[in-house]
Design a protein around this motif. Structure first.
Motif, PDB file in Angstrom:
ATOM      1  N   ARG A 212       0.748  -1.273   0.013  1.00  0.00           N
ATOM      2  CA  ARG A 212      -0.211  -0.030  -0.017  1.00  0.00           C
ATOM      3  C   ARG A 212       1.010   1.224  -0.076  1.00  0.00           C
ATOM      4  O   ARG A 212       0.319   2.340   0.432  1.00  0.00           O
ATOM      5  N   LEU A 213       2.170   1.175  -0.246  1.00  0.00           N
ATOM      6  CA  LEU A 213       3.021   2.133  -0.373  1.00  0.00           C
ATOM      7  C   LEU A 213       3.270   2.401  -2.005  1.00  0.00           C
ATOM      8  O   LEU A 213       3.736   1.429  -2.580  1.00  0.00           O
ATOM      9  N   ILE A 214       3.071   3.890  -2.215  1.00  0.00           N
ATOM     10  CA  ILE A 214       3.309   4.023  -3.921  1.00  0.00           C
ATOM     11  C   ILE A 214       4.476   4.774  -3.994  1.00  0.00           C
ATOM     12  O   ILE A 214       4.835   5.785  -3.283  1.00  0.00           O
ATOM     13  N   THR A 215       5.511   4.366  -4.867  1.00  0.00           N
ATOM     14  CA  THR A 215       6.842   5.039  -5.043  1.00  0.00           C
ATOM     15  C   THR A 215       6.846   5.480  -6.545  1.00  0.00           C
ATOM     16  O   THR A 215       6.411   4.550  -7.507  1.00  0.00           O
ATOM     17  N   ILE A 216       6.911   6.563  -6.823  1.00  0.00           N
ATOM     18  CA  ILE A 216       7.034   7.263  -8.151  1.00  0.00           C
ATOM     19  C   ILE A 216       8.496   7.168  -8.851  1.00  0.00           C
ATOM     20  O   ILE A 216       9.605   7.594  -8.196  1.00  0.00           O
ATOM     21  N   LEU A 217       8.469   6.400  -9.963  1.00  0.00           N
ATOM     22  CA  LEU A 217      10.097   6.106 -10.488  1.00  0.00           C
ATOM     23  C   LEU A 217      10.416   6.940 -11.253  1.00  0.00           C
ATOM     24  O   LEU A 217      11.573   7.255 -11.366  1.00  0.00           O
ATOM     25  N   ASP A 218       9.753   7.827 -11.823  1.00  0.00           N
ATOM     26  CA  ASP A 218      10.105   8.972 -12.646  1.00  0.00           C
ATOM     27  C   ASP A 218       9.249  10.159 -12.853  1.00  0.00           C
ATOM     28  O   ASP A 218       8.119  10.119 -13.248  1.00  0.00           O
ATOM     29  N   ARG A 219       9.454  10.959 -11.741  1.00  0.00           N
ATOM     30  CA  ARG A 219       8.516  12.073 -11.316  1.00  0.00           C
ATOM     31  C   ARG A 219       8.261  12.970 -12.687  1.00  0.00           C
ATOM     32  O   ARG A 219       7.269  13.309 -12.951  1.00  0.00           O
ATOM     33  N   ASP A 220       9.493  13.118 -13.574  1.00  0.00           N
ATOM     34  CA  ASP A 220       9.127  14.199 -14.595  1.00  0.00           C
ATOM     35  C   ASP A 220       8.319  13.373 -15.703  1.00  0.00           C
ATOM     36  O   ASP A 220       7.535  14.070 -16.236  1.00  0.00           O
ATOM     37  N   ARG A 221       8.286  12.237 -15.833  1.00  0.00           N
ATOM     38  CA  ARG A 221       7.766  11.455 -16.841  1.00  0.00           C
ATOM     39  C   ARG A 221       6.347  11.341 -16.331  1.00  0.00           C
ATOM     40  O   ARG A 221       5.198  11.816 -17.223  1.00  0.00           O
TER      41      ARG A 221
END
Length: 229
Positions: A212-221
């Motif tokens: 239930r934890l979300i990690t953004i791998l490429d913020r700019d994208r």
């Protein structure tokens, strides 16, 4: 230092109070405890106090005429909520529910009015908070009304990243643990729809979801994709 005073000092609005001001506010504040799922206040209740979350987690929500839940915001320790008590004498307009065992400091609005008169920085901070939360809700409503389900999910991920994001190497992690149903209630979609969209975003390398934890791998994208439609 008493526990109430320590909790007040954790709130950004009150951390710069003089010892005398902090002790006066602490002496009149009331500590209340709620279990998971307890309703802290209802829309019909008169708003006579502003609340500081000392520990736990709270969600602010509404319920549509057909019984569906819509989440306006999550409240984390050190944040205030119920601040519309300072605007007028109308009843509250939403529900506040404890998502886990929570401790809350209730500050009478007259005490807060007196503090705001003595401390313009506190008054300005509350004004900014009101404006920020209103803008977030307006942005969410625009996101819901005019965008596809995929764009809604992308939009709310960026909103959560802005409010609760922390850098982890080259990635960005959203600190909140969110169920698919909670995400759905943030954007007016079904849990099944959110599950499908999150799965697609994982396959495409935008995000990673673990426990239930979300990690953004490429913020700019992610920003570019959200603005594409």
């Amino acid at each position: 230092m008493s526990s109430k005073l320590w909790y007040l000092k954790r709130c950004d609005l009150f951390e710069r109070l003089t010892p005398e001001q902090a002790e006066q506010l602490e002496g009149r504040a009331i500590m209340r405890r709620f279990g998971r799922g307890d309703i802290i206040y209802l829309p019909s209740e008169m708003a006579r106090s502003v609340l500081v979350l000392a520990s736990g987690r709270v969600k602010i929500k509404g319920v549509t005429p057909d019984g569906k839940e819509f989440i306006y915001a999550f409240i984390e320790p050190g944040e205030i909520f119920g601040e519309l008590a300072l605007v007028g004498d109308s009843p509250r307009e939403e529900f506040a529910e404890a998502l886990e065992a929570s401790e809350i400091l209730a500050i009478d609005r007259d005490d807060l009015f007196a503090l705001m008169a003595a401390r313009p920085d506190v008054s300005l901070g509350i004004t900014k908070l009101l404006g920020l939360r209103r803008r977030r809700i307006e942005m969410r409503l625009r996101n819901i009304m005019f965008r596809s389900n995929r764009q809604r999910v992308l939009g709310v991920l960026l909103e959560l990243l802005d409010a609760y994001g922390e850098r982890s190497g080259s990635d960005w992690r959203i600190r909140l643990r969110l169920s698919h149903q909670e995400l759905a209630s943030l954007i007016g979609a079904t849990r099944e729809t959110v599950t499908i969209v999150l799965g697609q975003l994982q396959l495409e390398g935008f995000i990673r979801v673990q426990r239930r934890l979300i990690t953004i791998l490429d913020r700019d994208r992610l920003v570019a994709e959200s603005a594409a439609e």
